[in-house]
Design an enzyme around this catalytic site. Structure first.
Site, short mmCIF file in Angstrom:
data_model
loop_
_atom_site.label_atom_id
_atom_site.label_comp_id
_atom_site.label_asym_id
_atom_site.label_seq_id
_atom_site.Cartn_x
_atom_site.Cartn_y
_atom_site.Cartn_z
N GLU A 54 20.17 -18.52 0.51
CA GLU A 54 18.86 -18.17 -0.04
C GLU A 54 19.06 -17.99 -1.53
O GLU A 54 19.74 -17.05 -1.96
CB GLU A 54 18.34 -16.88 0.62
CG GLU A 54 17.95 -17.11 2.07
CD GLU A 54 17.69 -15.81 2.83
OE1 GLU A 54 17.33 -14.80 2.19
OE2 GLU A 54 17.86 -15.82 4.06
N ASP A 65 11.83 -5.51 -3.95
CA ASP A 65 13.27 -5.38 -4.09
C ASP A 65 13.69 -4.04 -4.65
O ASP A 65 13.01 -3.46 -5.49
CB ASP A 65 13.82 -6.49 -4.99
CG ASP A 65 13.82 -7.83 -4.27
OD1 ASP A 65 14.48 -7.92 -3.22
OD2 ASP A 65 13.15 -8.77 -4.75
N TYR A 179 12.09 -14.61 9.27
CA TYR A 179 12.89 -13.58 8.60
C TYR A 179 12.45 -12.22 9.15
O TYR A 179 11.30 -11.81 8.96
CB TYR A 179 12.62 -13.66 7.10
CG TYR A 179 13.54 -12.85 6.20
CD1 TYR A 179 13.83 -11.51 6.45
CD2 TYR A 179 14.09 -13.43 5.06
CE1 TYR A 179 14.65 -10.78 5.61
CE2 TYR A 179 14.92 -12.71 4.20
CZ TYR A 179 15.19 -11.39 4.48
OH TYR A 179 16.00 -10.66 3.64
#
Lengths: 274, 413
Positions: A54, A65, A179
């Site tokens: 990725e 994040d 995911y």
């Protein structure tokens, strides 16, 4: 030279998986720790057990994040990373490797590049798919068609608070894999043990409702042991923040790359000493 | 029907039923702007919020509690003051001020903080988070949390904590924890990033009170509707004093909450000209600016598609304004829509022009405006010479300037 791909690189990886092994997908920020390192790292990761890469497209405001990936993104932006340079990196990897490369990042830089042009250039460079965490199914119409017509897998996420119906919808829309975000939170925020405790019920629901696509679990995996427990009932696992942390710890010592690659090897196969 | 009854009837209706202007769509789009660009983890939270909000719009118990608090705690309706000396200064038109500076806590922000807090309580959330730039939204949120006994965490850029120290002290006195944000620009943009990260992590028990008409759907429409009382009162008050609609409305725009609340009830009154004032910083032609609509292009920040200051790679640029509340590289999606459709006209005002206006308004009207608000006043210099003698101009006096005394004193040395 035109290579006709009858089967995507991503699906090939999952088809070849043996029952006793897990797919390991590694996240690395393009241009971190420096622009020259990315291609070497990807090729080295592959030799040490990575099945999927990725490749992070840095964004100034990565709101899903934690501090680790924020930091790596800022360094890469200061290093002068651009979308064109990211495509060049993919092209360079493709000269010697068929490892699937999923571009991962936020929607704004993609829109700014132009969605059609982005999908076309990404596919031409040899990228295989996209993960855009701030583009949920609700907004997928912006890119779904362009991705499909360029044979790019579009990978969506499910989280512990996703309803069953939502998981079914995400499975329908996704291609490549789904995911599975193991915990609510930003990347890198939780410890492996903490994740393992809460993840079982979630993975049970995932396995019941995500049936079309392979499932990779990510967020909070920091070691082979974490991966063994957390990915027990899915196809594989994703490591991002722990890998970036390992790079930060070693860079720029002389042997930084060797140390990072041995960390990667251990992630996949466990410590050889044991 | 008494005036108060008329106002309250107007407020309790969902205006969308009677208006041709129906934005946003149920997906949260104002024209091509808005939407829900958030990580999967937040989708259930937004869906729950949407449901709770829609329910509250038609719930007389909720509406009564909200409007009672606005009346008895916030001090609404706020006054509409005729600015006679400012009018004399220009020698033309007729300038009125909508006195949001008289709201409890000193700015309009409390209208929305109270509304969202009631929703949070009804949804069973126990912990409140918010971002703040100038500190006014932080103070309003901390105030509402104190009043209702909620845990409160405020994210604020380290640079803004310096600029708005008084508000930091106020928030702490009110019982809030103020977390300093040292990433990126250390201002509102990064405080918002951190608040969203907190929300993603603690989504089960936490309600995020967004302070402007930005963020993912339903925040822009919800925040607008908690502020539309500003415009509704203005309309009613002018009808009482002048017997007619205004000719011009002027408000400052960062994210744009005071402006939307002020403009929205007039949106279908075609003869009312509406002007939004952005912070141009050192000038919209420099890289030290926050004039998003003047020089930005569409992009996605903090969950919605709107005009944005970003470079050719889509990296968000740091905004600059002397005003912490306008120092933001984005803008609410509805403003982008009103800009594109030309229903509202937007102009930039520099730091210098705004600071001159702080001085002018203080000395002529005995009102020290917030530096944010002063941007709206500064535009009178351009507008007033063009007005006819009897034209009515209403400025939304969105906040008072006590919090800015440090910056003001330093500026004028």
């Amino acid at each position: 030279m035109v290579i006709t791909q009858h089967k995507s690189r991503v699906s090939t990886v999952f088809e070849r998986r043996k029952d006793d092994s897990k797919i390991m997908s590694l996240f690395i920020t393009a241009g971190y720790p420096d622009l020259d390192a990315t291609v070497d790292l990807i090729l080295g990761f592959e030799k040490n057990g990575a099945d999927i890469i990725e490749l992070g497209m840095p964004f100034s405001d990565p709101l899903a994040d934690g501090p680790t990936i924020q930091y790596a993104s800022n360094v890469a932006i200061s290093n002068g990373i651009t979308m064109k340079k990211i495509f060049d990196m993919v092209r360079e990897v493709r000269k010697s490797s068929e490892i699937p490369i999923i571009l991962m990042g936020y929607i704004n830089p993609v829109m700014r590049y132009g969605i059609d042009a982005f999908c076309k250039d990404a596919a031409e460079s040899g990228a295989d798919g996209l993960i855009l965490p701030d583009l949920p199914p609700e907004e997928s119409s912006y890119i779904a068609e362009a991705a499909k017509s360029n044979n790019l897998d579009l990978i969506y996420l499910v989280a512990p608070n996703s309803t069953d119906a939502r998981m079914i919808k995400v499975d329908e829309l996704s291609s490549g894999f789904v995911y599975c975000v193991s915990v609510t939170g930003v990347t890198g925020a939780r410890k492996g043990e903490e994740v393992a405790k809460s993840v079982e019920k979630f993975i049970g629901r995932v396995n019941q409702h995500v049936i079309k696509n392979p499932r990779l679990v990510g967020f909070g995996i920091k070691s082979h042991e974490d991966a063994t427990i957390i990915a027990k009932d899915v196809d594989g696992f994703i490591v991002g923040s722990a890998l970036i942390d390992n790079i930060s710890k070693n860079y720029p010592n002389n042997d930084w790359k060797e140390n990072v690659l041995s960390f990667v090897n251990e992630l996949k196969y466990g410590s050889k000493k044991n | 029907m008494s005036r108060e009854k008329r106002i309250s009837r107007l407020r309790t209706q969902d205006l969308r039923l009677t208006m041709k202007y129906t934005a946003p769509t149920k997906e949260g789009y104002f024209g091509k702007f808005g939407g829900k660009f958030v990580p999967e983890i937040l989708i259930p939270a937004l869906e729950g919020l949407e449901e709770a909000y829609e329910e509250s719009l038609n719930n007389p118990v909720f509406l009564k509690e909200y409007h009672d608090l606005l009346k008895e705690y916030v001090g609404r309706p706020t006054k509409l003051t005729f600015a006679n000396r400012l009018t004399d200064h220009y020698g033309r038109g007729k300038i009125y001020l909508k006195r949001e500076d008289l709201c409890h806590t000193g700015a309009h922000k409390i209208n929305n903080a109270i509304g969202q807090l009631l929703l949070a309580r009804n949804m069973g959330k126990t912990r409140i988070i918010a971002e703040t730039g100038a500190g006014q939204h932080g103070v309003a949120t901390a105030t509402a949390c104190a009043k209702f006994g909620f845990e409160c965490v405020i994210y604020m850029g380290a640079e803004d904590m310096e600029r708005q120290k008084l508000n930091v002290d106020r928030m702490r006195l009110l019982g809030a924890e103020v977390r300093s944000v040292t990433s990126g620009s250390q201002t509102l943009k990064d405080a918002t990033n951190e608040a969203i990260r907190d929300w993603v992590t603690n989504v089960e028990n936490t309600f995020y009170i967004i302070g402007s008409v930005v963020g993912p759907h339903p925040y822009p429409v919800m925040t607008r509707n908690f502020h539309r009382v500003i415009g509704e009162e203005t309309k009613e008050q002018l009808k009482q004093t002048e017997g007619r609609l205004p000719d011009y409305l002027i408000a400052c725009v960062g994210g744009g909450s005071n402006a939307i609340g002020f403009f929205y009830p007039f949106i279908e009154d075609e003869d009312v000209k509406m002007i939004g004032i952005e912070a141009a910083g050192l000038g919209a032609d420099t890289d030290q600016t926050a004039a998003t609509l003047t020089i930005g292009t569409p992009g996605v920040l903090h969950g919605s598609l709107s005009y944005l200051l970003h470079d050719s790679e889509g990296q968000v640029q740091l905004a600059h304004s002397i005003s912490a509340g306008l120092d933001y590289p984005g803008i609410g999606p509805e403003h982008s829509h009103l800009f594109d459709t030309k229903r509202v006209h937007y102009f930039g005002v520099t730091d210098q022009q705004a600071m001159d206006a702080v001085q002018r308004v203080s000395a002529t009207e005995g009102i020290i405006p917030a530096i944010e608000t002063a941007h709206a006043f500064a535009y009178l210099e351009k507008l007033m010479p063009l007005t006819q003698r009897d034209e009515i101009v209403v400025v939304n006096c969105s906040g008072r300037g006590d919090k800015d005394m440090k910056t003001i004193s330093e500026w004028f040395g």
